[in-house]
Write a protein that holds these residues in place. Sequence first.
Motif, PDB file in Angstrom:
ATOM      1  N   HIS A 283       7.839 -65.033 -59.289  1.00  0.00           N
ATOM      2  CA  HIS A 283       7.930 -65.327 -60.726  1.00  0.00           C
ATOM      3  C   HIS A 283       9.206 -64.719 -61.296  1.00  0.00           C
ATOM      4  N   PHE A 284       9.946 -65.500 -62.039  1.00  0.00           N
ATOM      5  CA  PHE A 284      11.144 -65.030 -62.752  1.00  0.00           C
ATOM      6  C   PHE A 284      10.841 -65.139 -64.243  1.00  0.00           C
ATOM      7  N   GLY A 285      10.837 -63.989 -64.942  1.00  0.00           N
ATOM      8  CA  GLY A 285      10.436 -63.985 -66.347  1.00  0.00           C
ATOM      9  C   GLY A 285      11.406 -63.284 -67.265  1.00  0.00           C
ATOM     10  N   VAL A 286      12.694 -63.345 -66.969  1.00  0.00           N
ATOM     11  CA  VAL A 286      13.700 -62.661 -67.794  1.00  0.00           C
ATOM     12  C   VAL A 286      13.735 -63.288 -69.187  1.00  0.00           C
ATOM     13  N   THR A 287      13.655 -62.446 -70.199  1.00  0.00           N
ATOM     14  CA  THR A 287      13.565 -62.941 -71.576  1.00  0.00           C
ATOM     15  C   THR A 287      14.920 -63.231 -72.215  1.00  0.00           C
ATOM     16  N   ASN A 288      15.982 -62.888 -71.536  1.00  0.00           N
ATOM     17  CA  ASN A 288      17.317 -63.197 -72.070  1.00  0.00           C
ATOM     18  C   ASN A 288      18.171 -63.838 -70.975  1.00  0.00           C
ATOM     19  N   MET A 289      17.688 -64.953 -70.482  1.00  0.00           N
ATOM     20  CA  MET A 289      18.348 -65.615 -69.350  1.00  0.00           C
ATOM     21  C   MET A 289      19.835 -65.852 -69.567  1.00  0.00           C
ATOM     22  N   PRO A 290      20.275 -66.357 -70.744  1.00  0.00           N
ATOM     23  CA  PRO A 290      21.713 -66.619 -70.916  1.00  0.00           C
ATOM     24  C   PRO A 290      22.578 -65.367 -70.871  1.00  0.00           C
ATOM     25  N   GLY A 291      21.950 -64.182 -70.948  1.00  0.00           N
ATOM     26  CA  GLY A 291      22.715 -62.945 -70.845  1.00  0.00           C
ATOM     27  C   GLY A 291      23.408 -62.780 -69.511  1.00  0.00           C
ATOM     28  N   ALA A 292      23.037 -63.585 -68.526  1.00  0.00           N
ATOM     29  CA  ALA A 292      23.680 -63.520 -67.211  1.00  0.00           C
ATOM     30  C   ALA A 292      25.064 -64.142 -67.225  1.00  0.00           C
ATOM     31  N   VAL A 293      25.316 -65.011 -68.203  1.00  0.00           N
ATOM     32  CA  VAL A 293      26.624 -65.667 -68.309  1.00  0.00           C
ATOM     33  C   VAL A 293      27.167 -65.402 -69.716  1.00  0.00           C
ATOM     34  N   PRO A 294      27.462 -64.150 -70.027  1.00  0.00           N
ATOM     35  CA  PRO A 294      27.771 -63.791 -71.412  1.00  0.00           C
ATOM     36  C   PRO A 294      29.035 -64.427 -71.965  1.00  0.00           C
ATOM     37  N   ARG A 295      30.025 -64.665 -71.126  1.00  0.00           N
ATOM     38  CA  ARG A 295      31.258 -65.285 -71.636  1.00  0.00           C
ATOM     39  C   ARG A 295      30.945 -66.673 -72.197  1.00  0.00           C
ATOM     40  N   SER A 296      30.309 -67.495 -71.383  1.00  0.00           N
ATOM     41  CA  SER A 296      29.960 -68.850 -71.821  1.00  0.00           C
ATOM     42  C   SER A 296      28.966 -68.817 -72.974  1.00  0.00           C
ATOM     43  N   ALA A 297      27.948 -67.969 -72.841  1.00  0.00           N
ATOM     44  CA  ALA A 297      26.885 -67.937 -73.840  1.00  0.00           C
ATOM     45  C   ALA A 297      27.386 -67.434 -75.190  1.00  0.00           C
ATOM     46  N   SER A 298      28.246 -66.436 -75.188  1.00  0.00           N
ATOM     47  CA  SER A 298      28.769 -65.906 -76.450  1.00  0.00           C
ATOM     48  C   SER A 298      29.614 -66.944 -77.175  1.00  0.00           C
ATOM     49  N   GLN A 299      30.425 -67.678 -76.427  1.00  0.00           N
ATOM     50  CA  GLN A 299      31.241 -68.722 -77.047  1.00  0.00           C
ATOM     51  C   GLN A 299      30.364 -69.802 -77.663  1.00  0.00           C
ATOM     52  N   ALA A 300      29.318 -70.221 -76.937  1.00  0.00           N
ATOM     53  CA  ALA A 300      28.433 -71.266 -77.440  1.00  0.00           C
ATOM     54  C   ALA A 300      27.638 -70.794 -78.650  1.00  0.00           C
ATOM     55  N   LEU A 301      27.121 -69.579 -78.586  1.00  0.00           N
ATOM     56  CA  LEU A 301      26.304 -69.059 -79.682  1.00  0.00           C
ATOM     57  C   LEU A 301      27.138 -68.839 -80.935  1.00  0.00           C
ATOM     58  N   SER A 302      28.305 -68.245 -80.770  1.00  0.00           N
ATOM     59  CA  SER A 302      29.161 -67.953 -81.915  1.00  0.00           C
ATOM     60  C   SER A 302      29.532 -69.226 -82.673  1.00  0.00           C
ATOM     61  N   ALA A 303      29.864 -70.269 -81.933  1.00  0.00           N
ATOM     62  CA  ALA A 303      30.227 -71.534 -82.572  1.00  0.00           C
ATOM     63  C   ALA A 303      29.051 -72.129 -83.334  1.00  0.00           C
ATOM     64  N   ALA A 304      27.842 -71.961 -82.793  1.00  0.00           N
ATOM     65  CA  ALA A 304      26.660 -72.535 -83.432  1.00  0.00           C
ATOM     66  C   ALA A 304      26.268 -71.798 -84.706  1.00  0.00           C
ATOM     67  N   ILE A 305      26.362 -70.473 -84.692  1.00  0.00           N
ATOM     68  CA  ILE A 305      25.860 -69.709 -85.848  1.00  0.00           C
ATOM     69  C   ILE A 305      26.878 -69.565 -86.971  1.00  0.00           C
ATOM     70  N   LEU A 306      28.175 -69.756 -86.679  1.00  0.00           N
ATOM     71  CA  LEU A 306      29.195 -69.481 -87.690  1.00  0.00           C
ATOM     72  C   LEU A 306      28.989 -70.256 -88.996  1.00  0.00           C
ATOM     73  N   PRO A 307      28.721 -71.565 -88.977  1.00  0.00           N
ATOM     74  CA  PRO A 307      28.523 -72.265 -90.257  1.00  0.00           C
ATOM     75  C   PRO A 307      27.342 -71.716 -91.058  1.00  0.00           C
ATOM     76  N   TRP A 308      26.282 -71.345 -90.366  1.00  0.00           N
ATOM     77  CA  TRP A 308      25.105 -70.818 -91.053  1.00  0.00           C
ATOM     78  C   TRP A 308      25.365 -69.415 -91.585  1.00  0.00           C
ATOM     79  N   LEU A 309      26.146 -68.668 -90.845  1.00  0.00           N
ATOM     80  CA  LEU A 309      26.524 -67.335 -91.297  1.00  0.00           C
ATOM     81  C   LEU A 309      27.334 -67.419 -92.587  1.00  0.00           C
ATOM     82  N   GLY A 310      28.216 -68.423 -92.652  1.00  0.00           N
ATOM     83  CA  GLY A 310      28.978 -68.624 -93.878  1.00  0.00           C
ATOM     84  C   GLY A 310      28.076 -68.846 -95.075  1.00  0.00           C
ATOM     85  N   ARG A 311      26.991 -69.592 -94.883  1.00  0.00           N
ATOM     86  CA  ARG A 311      26.046 -69.825 -95.988  1.00  0.00           C
ATOM     87  C   ARG A 311      25.300 -68.543 -96.361  1.00  0.00           C
TER      88      ARG A 311
END
Length: 351
Positions: A293-321
């Motif tokens: 069983h693999f149950g890691v609760t922060n799976m994208p944390g394994a690829v932080p470079r890719s994940a940080s770029q994707a997350l930052s782009a997604a949240i930025l417009p909402w953060l502005g609001r």
Amino acid sequence: MDIGVPREIKVLEGRVALVPAAVADLCRLGHTVFVEAGAGQASGYADAAYTQAGARVVEDAAELYARSRLVVKVKEPVAADLEHLTARHLVFSYLHLAALPELTRQLQVIGLTAIGFETVAVDRQLPLLAPMSDIAGRLSVQIGSNLLHRPQGGKGLLLGGLPGVERGRVVVLGAGVAGGNAARVAAALGAEVTVFDRNRDKLAEMRALGDNVTGLHSYGESIAEAVQGADLLVGAILIPGQKATHLVSEAMVKTMQPGSVIVDIAVDQGGCIETTRPTDYSQPTFERYGVTHFGVTNMPGAVPRSASQALSAAILPWLGRLCTPEWREDPVLLGAVNVEAGKVVHPALRA
């Protein structure tokens, strides 16, 4: 607005909520951004890059939280974060509180306002969860394929097979963003893939991936039959804001062959497989009934470079609001508030 970006301290969590380019955009709008020293290091972003973007790099979490009104982070607050949070803070992050009743109570006691990335919903879509679901879905098959290798305790199976060799069998529960990406990767590897969902359009989309993909309605009997023969079982069920429903019982897991693998992407919402429990990347797997069983609760944390770029782009417009005094007039953001002033306000958490 005074915005704080703390260093993530969950075990082996390498992501950062905002990359330097996003910080630069916020600073140009007149906001003050504080970044804790080392926050972007695991994602490949040095403190100097944040300074050049206009941020103020602070030495520790205590200073960051003291100087920030809006705290933007990746994962839910853990014990060391809670020490610094006060009622004046607005926290914007992944929360997954349905599976964390104790954290919910702690946030109520503090009295702050917390908005979950995963509860920002637009036309029944989850724009801030989607990029991490993309990644988790793809990782589930990459990780599962590796765990099927004999040195990792697996049955010694090449998931995609090859001429003269049987294909591996992958079962995916849910054809949403995470499940759909899991199915795509498994299909591309050449595995025999069965995807379960209740949405006919999604099942049609899965069938279109290739002749090695079957889309089926989520009947309990059909799931039980498929699970018994699965080499890799991927759980990707999501009910926004709510605890996941167990679609696979302990009795079903007992029927799986020794050396098979379960990856439950839904684990951060409680898991959709009864034998699942949360793990982290320091000890990502455990065995039940001969099944890994693999149950890691922060799976994208394994690829932080890719994940940080994707997350930052997604949240930025909402953060502005969120940085405007009128953010409560935005029905989407208001509907994403999980807890506020000591009360649980999101309907899914009150159910």
